[in-house]
Design a protein around this motif. Structure first.
Motif, PDB file in Angstrom:
ATOM      1  N   GLU A   1       1.882   0.530   1.726  1.00  0.00           N
ATOM      2  CA  GLU A   1       2.692   0.748   2.931  1.00  0.00           C
ATOM      3  C   GLU A   1       1.798   0.522   4.144  1.00  0.00           C
ATOM      4  O   GLU A   1       0.726   1.090   4.235  1.00  0.00           O
ATOM      5  CB  GLU A   1       3.258   2.159   2.947  1.00  0.00           C
ATOM      6  CG  GLU A   1       4.162   2.401   4.137  1.00  0.00           C
ATOM      7  CD  GLU A   1       4.735   3.798   4.148  1.00  0.00           C
ATOM      8  OE1 GLU A   1       5.968   3.914   4.127  1.00  0.00           O
ATOM      9  OE2 GLU A   1       3.951   4.773   4.163  1.00  0.00           O
ATOM     10  N   LEU A   2       2.272  -0.314   5.064  1.00  0.00           N
ATOM     11  CA  LEU A   2       1.490  -0.631   6.252  1.00  0.00           C
ATOM     12  C   LEU A   2       1.850   0.266   7.429  1.00  0.00           C
ATOM     13  O   LEU A   2       0.973   0.675   8.193  1.00  0.00           O
ATOM     14  CB  LEU A   2       1.691  -2.099   6.630  1.00  0.00           C
ATOM     15  CG  LEU A   2       1.074  -3.018   5.604  1.00  0.00           C
ATOM     16  CD1 LEU A   2       2.124  -3.953   5.038  1.00  0.00           C
ATOM     17  CD2 LEU A   2      -0.026  -3.779   6.231  1.00  0.00           C
ATOM     18  N   PHE A   3       3.150   0.541   7.608  1.00  0.00           N
ATOM     19  CA  PHE A   3       3.610   1.336   8.749  1.00  0.00           C
ATOM     20  C   PHE A   3       4.813   2.177   8.343  1.00  0.00           C
ATOM     21  O   PHE A   3       5.531   1.838   7.418  1.00  0.00           O
ATOM     22  CB  PHE A   3       4.095   0.459   9.920  1.00  0.00           C
ATOM     23  CG  PHE A   3       3.220  -0.692  10.280  1.00  0.00           C
ATOM     24  CD1 PHE A   3       2.033  -0.492  10.968  1.00  0.00           C
ATOM     25  CD2 PHE A   3       3.584  -1.990   9.964  1.00  0.00           C
ATOM     26  CE1 PHE A   3       1.236  -1.556  11.319  1.00  0.00           C
ATOM     27  CE2 PHE A   3       2.787  -3.059  10.313  1.00  0.00           C
ATOM     28  CZ  PHE A   3       1.610  -2.850  10.993  1.00  0.00           C
TER      29      PHE A   3
ATOM     30  N   TYR B   1       4.896  -5.240  -2.066  1.00  0.00           N
ATOM     31  CA  TYR B   1       4.669  -4.764  -3.424  1.00  0.00           C
ATOM     32  C   TYR B   1       3.289  -5.187  -3.906  1.00  0.00           C
ATOM     33  O   TYR B   1       2.711  -6.148  -3.403  1.00  0.00           O
ATOM     34  CB  TYR B   1       5.756  -5.301  -4.371  1.00  0.00           C
ATOM     35  CG  TYR B   1       7.118  -4.720  -4.076  1.00  0.00           C
ATOM     36  CD1 TYR B   1       7.448  -3.433  -4.502  1.00  0.00           C
ATOM     37  CD2 TYR B   1       8.065  -5.437  -3.359  1.00  0.00           C
ATOM     38  CE1 TYR B   1       8.692  -2.882  -4.232  1.00  0.00           C
ATOM     39  CE2 TYR B   1       9.312  -4.907  -3.087  1.00  0.00           C
ATOM     40  CZ  TYR B   1       9.618  -3.630  -3.519  1.00  0.00           C
ATOM     41  OH  TYR B   1      10.852  -3.094  -3.241  1.00  0.00           O
ATOM     42  N   SER B   2       2.765  -4.474  -4.887  1.00  0.00           N
ATOM     43  CA  SER B   2       1.404  -4.743  -5.338  1.00  0.00           C
ATOM     44  C   SER B   2       1.275  -6.056  -6.109  1.00  0.00           C
ATOM     45  O   SER B   2       0.184  -6.600  -6.206  1.00  0.00           O
ATOM     46  CB  SER B   2       0.888  -3.578  -6.193  1.00  0.00           C
ATOM     47  OG  SER B   2       1.714  -3.401  -7.314  1.00  0.00           O
ATOM     48  N   ARG B   3       2.330  -6.589  -6.616  1.00  0.00           N
ATOM     49  CA  ARG B   3       2.304  -7.888  -7.333  1.00  0.00           C
ATOM     50  C   ARG B   3       3.259  -8.844  -6.621  1.00  0.00           C
ATOM     51  O   ARG B   3       4.336  -9.151  -7.112  1.00  0.00           O
ATOM     52  CB  ARG B   3       2.734  -7.714  -8.793  1.00  0.00           C
ATOM     53  CG  ARG B   3       1.809  -6.870  -9.610  1.00  0.00           C
ATOM     54  CD  ARG B   3       0.600  -7.662  -9.985  1.00  0.00           C
ATOM     55  NE  ARG B   3      -0.275  -6.850 -10.826  1.00  0.00           N
ATOM     56  CZ  ARG B   3      -1.397  -7.278 -11.291  1.00  0.00           C
ATOM     57  NH1 ARG B   3      -1.812  -8.489 -11.029  1.00  0.00           N
ATOM     58  NH2 ARG B   3      -2.148  -6.495 -12.022  1.00  0.00           N
TER      59      ARG B   3
ATOM     60  N   VAL C   1      11.043  -4.134   4.545  1.00  0.00           N
ATOM     61  CA  VAL C   1      11.326  -2.983   5.404  1.00  0.00           C
ATOM     62  C   VAL C   1      12.508  -2.243   4.790  1.00  0.00           C
ATOM     63  O   VAL C   1      13.539  -2.856   4.492  1.00  0.00           O
ATOM     64  CB  VAL C   1      11.683  -3.426   6.848  1.00  0.00           C
ATOM     65  CG1 VAL C   1      11.930  -2.203   7.727  1.00  0.00           C
ATOM     66  CG2 VAL C   1      10.598  -4.308   7.435  1.00  0.00           C
ATOM     67  N   GLU C   2      12.351  -0.937   4.572  1.00  0.00           N
ATOM     68  CA  GLU C   2      13.432  -0.130   4.014  1.00  0.00           C
ATOM     69  C   GLU C   2      13.492   1.204   4.721  1.00  0.00           C
ATOM     70  O   GLU C   2      12.464   1.761   5.100  1.00  0.00           O
ATOM     71  CB  GLU C   2      13.231   0.105   2.517  1.00  0.00           C
ATOM     72  CG  GLU C   2      13.417  -1.122   1.678  1.00  0.00           C
ATOM     73  CD  GLU C   2      13.298  -0.843   0.184  1.00  0.00           C
ATOM     74  OE1 GLU C   2      13.158   0.346  -0.208  1.00  0.00           O
ATOM     75  OE2 GLU C   2      13.318  -1.810  -0.589  1.00  0.00           O
ATOM     76  N   GLY C   3      14.706   1.727   4.866  1.00  0.00           N
ATOM     77  CA  GLY C   3      14.899   3.053   5.429  1.00  0.00           C
ATOM     78  C   GLY C   3      16.273   3.191   6.044  1.00  0.00           C
ATOM     79  O   GLY C   3      16.973   2.202   6.283  1.00  0.00           O
TER      80      GLY C   3
ATOM     81  N   GLU D   1      -6.380  -9.167   2.728  1.00  0.00           N
ATOM     82  CA  GLU D   1      -7.338  -8.216   2.166  1.00  0.00           C
ATOM     83  C   GLU D   1      -6.879  -7.726   0.792  1.00  0.00           C
ATOM     84  O   GLU D   1      -7.664  -7.686  -0.153  1.00  0.00           O
ATOM     85  CB  GLU D   1      -7.511  -7.013   3.090  1.00  0.00           C
ATOM     86  CG  GLU D   1      -8.264  -7.284   4.352  1.00  0.00           C
ATOM     87  CD  GLU D   1      -8.237  -6.121   5.328  1.00  0.00           C
ATOM     88  OE1 GLU D   1      -8.952  -6.229   6.334  1.00  0.00           O
ATOM     89  OE2 GLU D   1      -7.510  -5.124   5.115  1.00  0.00           O
ATOM     90  N   TYR D   2      -5.624  -7.346   0.702  1.00  0.00           N
ATOM     91  CA  TYR D   2      -5.115  -6.768  -0.537  1.00  0.00           C
ATOM     92  C   TYR D   2      -5.107  -7.791  -1.662  1.00  0.00           C
ATOM     93  O   TYR D   2      -5.601  -7.524  -2.760  1.00  0.00           O
ATOM     94  CB  TYR D   2      -3.713  -6.192  -0.339  1.00  0.00           C
ATOM     95  CG  TYR D   2      -3.247  -5.436  -1.551  1.00  0.00           C
ATOM     96  CD1 TYR D   2      -3.594  -4.100  -1.721  1.00  0.00           C
ATOM     97  CD2 TYR D   2      -2.496  -6.051  -2.544  1.00  0.00           C
ATOM     98  CE1 TYR D   2      -3.194  -3.398  -2.851  1.00  0.00           C
ATOM     99  CE2 TYR D   2      -2.094  -5.366  -3.674  1.00  0.00           C
ATOM    100  CZ  TYR D   2      -2.442  -4.041  -3.825  1.00  0.00           C
ATOM    101  OH  TYR D   2      -2.058  -3.347  -4.946  1.00  0.00           O
ATOM    102  N   PHE D   3      -4.564  -8.964  -1.414  1.00  0.00           N
ATOM    103  CA  PHE D   3      -4.416  -9.933  -2.491  1.00  0.00           C
ATOM    104  C   PHE D   3      -5.708 -10.684  -2.790  1.00  0.00           C
ATOM    105  O   PHE D   3      -5.916 -11.092  -3.926  1.00  0.00           O
ATOM    106  CB  PHE D   3      -3.230 -10.864  -2.228  1.00  0.00           C
ATOM    107  CG  PHE D   3      -1.935 -10.107  -2.359  1.00  0.00           C
ATOM    108  CD1 PHE D   3      -1.508  -9.650  -3.588  1.00  0.00           C
ATOM    109  CD2 PHE D   3      -1.192  -9.790  -1.243  1.00  0.00           C
ATOM    110  CE1 PHE D   3      -0.345  -8.907  -3.726  1.00  0.00           C
ATOM    111  CE2 PHE D   3      -0.023  -9.049  -1.359  1.00  0.00           C
ATOM    112  CZ  PHE D   3       0.405  -8.608  -2.603  1.00  0.00           C
ATOM    113  N   ASP D   4      -6.600 -10.840  -1.833  1.00  0.00           N
ATOM    114  CA  ASP D   4      -7.925 -11.394  -2.142  1.00  0.00           C
ATOM    115  C   ASP D   4      -8.688 -10.435  -3.043  1.00  0.00           C
ATOM    116  O   ASP D   4      -9.340 -10.847  -3.987  1.00  0.00           O
ATOM    117  CB  ASP D   4      -8.722 -11.672  -0.869  1.00  0.00           C
ATOM    118  CG  ASP D   4      -8.295 -12.963  -0.182  1.00  0.00           C
ATOM    119  OD1 ASP D   4      -7.449 -13.702  -0.739  1.00  0.00           O
ATOM    120  OD2 ASP D   4      -8.791 -13.221   0.923  1.00  0.00           O
TER     121      ASP D   4
END
Length: 86
Positions: A3-5, A15-17, A26-28, A75-78
């Motif tokens: 989650e970024l914000f 999602y992680s994959r 974006v959800e809510g 950053e995350y996927f690298d």
């Protein structure tokens, strides 16, 4: 699920994959949207159950933070790619 914000009751995440292109979910508040990076900006590709006024705020948040979203995606996927190689 990174989650970024959190903003006005909405969660901005990926999602992680995930898959290319870089994008943000974006959800809510009973609604959801998805924005894909087209090389210049994030464009809406999905939207359901979000009021017009809320959508304007969401789009502004995505636009104003595009650099952060892209940085966190990279950053995350690298990191994940490097871990998969070991």
């Amino acid at each position: 699920m990174p989650e970024l914000f959190r903003f006005y009751g909405f969660s901005f995440f990926f999602y992680s994959r995930e898959h290319e292109p870089p994008h943000i979910h974006v959800e809510g508040n009973g609604g959801m949207a998805k924005f894909d990076w087209d090389g210049k900006e994030f464009v809406q590709v999905e939207k359901a159950g979000i009021k017009a006024n809320d959508f304007k705020k969401i789009k502004k948040m995505v636009d104003d933070n595009a650099d952060i979203i892209l940085k966190r995606w990279k950053e995350y996927f690298d990191k994940e790619t490097k871990e998969d190689r070991t």
